[in-house]
Design a protein around this motif. Structure first.
Motif, PDB file in Angstrom:
ATOM      1  N   CYS A   3      76.446 -47.298  71.866  1.00 43.51           N
ATOM      2  CA  CYS A   3      75.796 -48.102  73.134  1.00 43.51           C
ATOM      3  C   CYS A   3      77.116 -48.114  74.052  1.00 43.51           C
ATOM      4  O   CYS A   3      78.085 -48.551  73.548  1.00 43.51           O
ATOM      5  CB  CYS A   3      75.820 -49.171  72.366  1.00 43.51           C
ATOM      6  SG  CYS A   3      75.172 -50.115  73.958  1.00 43.51           S
ATOM      7  N   ASN A   4      76.651 -47.155  75.003  1.00 48.62           N
ATOM      8  CA  ASN A   4      78.544 -47.204  76.193  1.00 48.62           C
ATOM      9  C   ASN A   4      77.937 -48.159  77.296  1.00 48.62           C
ATOM     10  O   ASN A   4      78.145 -47.923  78.464  1.00 48.62           O
ATOM     11  CB  ASN A   4      78.951 -46.319  76.384  1.00 48.62           C
ATOM     12  CG  ASN A   4      77.796 -44.954  76.868  1.00 48.62           C
ATOM     13  OD1 ASN A   4      76.270 -45.352  76.632  1.00 48.62           O
ATOM     14  ND2 ASN A   4      78.288 -44.173  77.203  1.00 48.62           N
ATOM     15  N   ASP A   5      76.105 -49.111  77.239  1.00 48.92           N
ATOM     16  CA  ASP A   5      76.071 -49.592  78.189  1.00 48.92           C
ATOM     17  C   ASP A   5      77.073 -51.640  78.082  1.00 48.92           C
ATOM     18  O   ASP A   5      76.564 -52.092  77.364  1.00 48.92           O
ATOM     19  CB  ASP A   5      74.555 -49.691  78.258  1.00 48.92           C
ATOM     20  CG  ASP A   5      74.271 -50.345  79.115  1.00 48.92           C
ATOM     21  OD1 ASP A   5      74.362 -51.420  80.329  1.00 48.92           O
ATOM     22  OD2 ASP A   5      72.583 -50.929  79.002  1.00 48.92           O
ATOM     23  N   SER A   6      77.354 -51.553  79.747  1.00 45.43           N
ATOM     24  CA  SER A   6      78.626 -52.908  79.081  1.00 45.43           C
ATOM     25  C   SER A   6      77.535 -53.919  79.054  1.00 45.43           C
ATOM     26  O   SER A   6      77.837 -54.888  78.950  1.00 45.43           O
ATOM     27  CB  SER A   6      79.706 -52.451  79.910  1.00 45.43           C
ATOM     28  OG  SER A   6      79.398 -52.198  81.326  1.00 45.43           O
ATOM     29  N   ALA A   7      76.280 -53.819  79.503  1.00 46.64           N
ATOM     30  CA  ALA A   7      75.701 -55.154  79.378  1.00 46.64           C
ATOM     31  C   ALA A   7      74.668 -55.640  78.566  1.00 46.64           C
ATOM     32  O   ALA A   7      74.271 -56.307  78.152  1.00 46.64           O
ATOM     33  CB  ALA A   7      74.343 -54.901  80.872  1.00 46.64           C
ATOM     34  N   ALA A   8      74.894 -54.402  77.567  1.00 48.10           N
ATOM     35  CA  ALA A   8      74.503 -54.406  76.421  1.00 48.10           C
ATOM     36  C   ALA A   8      74.830 -55.660  75.101  1.00 48.10           C
ATOM     37  O   ALA A   8      76.049 -55.440  75.054  1.00 48.10           O
ATOM     38  CB  ALA A   8      73.839 -52.993  74.999  1.00 48.10           C
ATOM     39  N   TYR A  11      77.588 -53.710  72.577  1.00 54.94           N
ATOM     40  CA  TYR A  11      78.368 -52.357  73.421  1.00 54.94           C
ATOM     41  C   TYR A  11      79.070 -51.819  72.782  1.00 54.94           C
ATOM     42  O   TYR A  11      80.188 -52.940  72.205  1.00 54.94           O
ATOM     43  CB  TYR A  11      78.632 -52.949  74.751  1.00 54.94           C
ATOM     44  CG  TYR A  11      79.923 -52.841  75.308  1.00 54.94           C
ATOM     45  CD1 TYR A  11      79.270 -50.961  76.105  1.00 54.94           C
ATOM     46  CD2 TYR A  11      81.160 -52.906  75.720  1.00 54.94           C
ATOM     47  CE1 TYR A  11      80.735 -50.367  77.151  1.00 54.94           C
ATOM     48  CE2 TYR A  11      81.977 -52.195  76.529  1.00 54.94           C
ATOM     49  CZ  TYR A  11      81.820 -50.900  76.853  1.00 54.94           C
ATOM     50  OH  TYR A  11      82.771 -50.320  78.042  1.00 54.94           O
ATOM     51  N   ASP A  18      76.487 -41.476  74.387  1.00 55.86           N
ATOM     52  CA  ASP A  18      74.761 -42.859  73.874  1.00 55.86           C
ATOM     53  C   ASP A  18      74.503 -42.635  72.968  1.00 55.86           C
ATOM     54  O   ASP A  18      73.944 -41.108  73.298  1.00 55.86           O
ATOM     55  CB  ASP A  18      74.296 -43.011  75.298  1.00 55.86           C
ATOM     56  CG  ASP A  18      73.922 -45.242  75.150  1.00 55.86           C
ATOM     57  OD1 ASP A  18      74.167 -45.808  74.826  1.00 55.86           O
ATOM     58  OD2 ASP A  18      72.462 -44.737  75.058  1.00 55.86           O
ATOM     59  N   CYS A  22      71.561 -49.079  71.599  1.00 49.07           N
ATOM     60  CA  CYS A  22      71.616 -50.226  72.191  1.00 49.07           C
ATOM     61  C   CYS A  22      70.162 -51.223  73.020  1.00 49.07           C
ATOM     62  O   CYS A  22      69.650 -51.144  73.039  1.00 49.07           O
ATOM     63  CB  CYS A  22      71.756 -49.752  74.173  1.00 49.07           C
ATOM     64  SG  CYS A  22      73.527 -48.802  74.786  1.00 49.07           S
ATOM     65  N   PRO A  24      69.489 -54.396  74.968  1.00 48.05           N
ATOM     66  CA  PRO A  24      69.867 -55.294  76.367  1.00 48.05           C
ATOM     67  C   PRO A  24      69.808 -56.726  75.764  1.00 48.05           C
ATOM     68  O   PRO A  24      69.248 -57.169  75.350  1.00 48.05           O
ATOM     69  CB  PRO A  24      67.981 -54.764  76.500  1.00 48.05           C
ATOM     70  CG  PRO A  24      66.909 -54.424  75.810  1.00 48.05           C
ATOM     71  CD  PRO A  24      68.101 -53.918  74.252  1.00 48.05           C
TER      72      PRO A  24
END
Length: 110
Positions: A3-8, A11, A18, A22, A24
């Motif tokens: 997961c490369n979503d820093s808001a997940a 992360y 990705d 992720c 959320p």
């Protein structure tokens, strides 16, 4: 990969691609994750996916991974599951020689 979503919740900073895993982060009362962390609120339960060792007040947003069958049409559906574990079971005729064989069935219904 990861997961490369820093808001997940999950992360992974070293992920270069990705992989769709992720999870959320909930957005309670319209607040952003950054604002919650800066205010000292967040998840304080060590086993949670979104545990944050820098916060001092638990705000009830802790998330946990629970594996199980996530397909509501399956015999063994688990509504609390957050990740499918590949164990979903489906009723139908599993006899390959029968005229009504169901290729999607995993449990013979007679």
């Amino acid at each position: 990969r990861g997961c490369n979503d820093s808001a997940a919740y999950n992360y992974f900073a070293d992920a270069t691609m990705d992989d769709g895993s992720c999870i959320p982060f909930p957005n309670p009362s319209g607040s952003s994750r950054r604002r919650l962390v800066q205010s000292g609120e967040g998840c304080t339960i060590l086993t949670a996916l979104n545990y944050n060792s820098t916060v001092t007040t638990d705000d009830g947003t802790c998330a946990f991974l629970f594996r199980g069958c996530t397909d509501s049409t399956a015999l063994n559906y688990v509504s609390a599951a957050t990740e499918d574990d590949g164990t979903c079971a489906y009723a139908g005729c599993t006899d390959a020689n029968a005229v009504n064989v169901d290729s999607t069935a995993t449990v013979n219904n007679g």
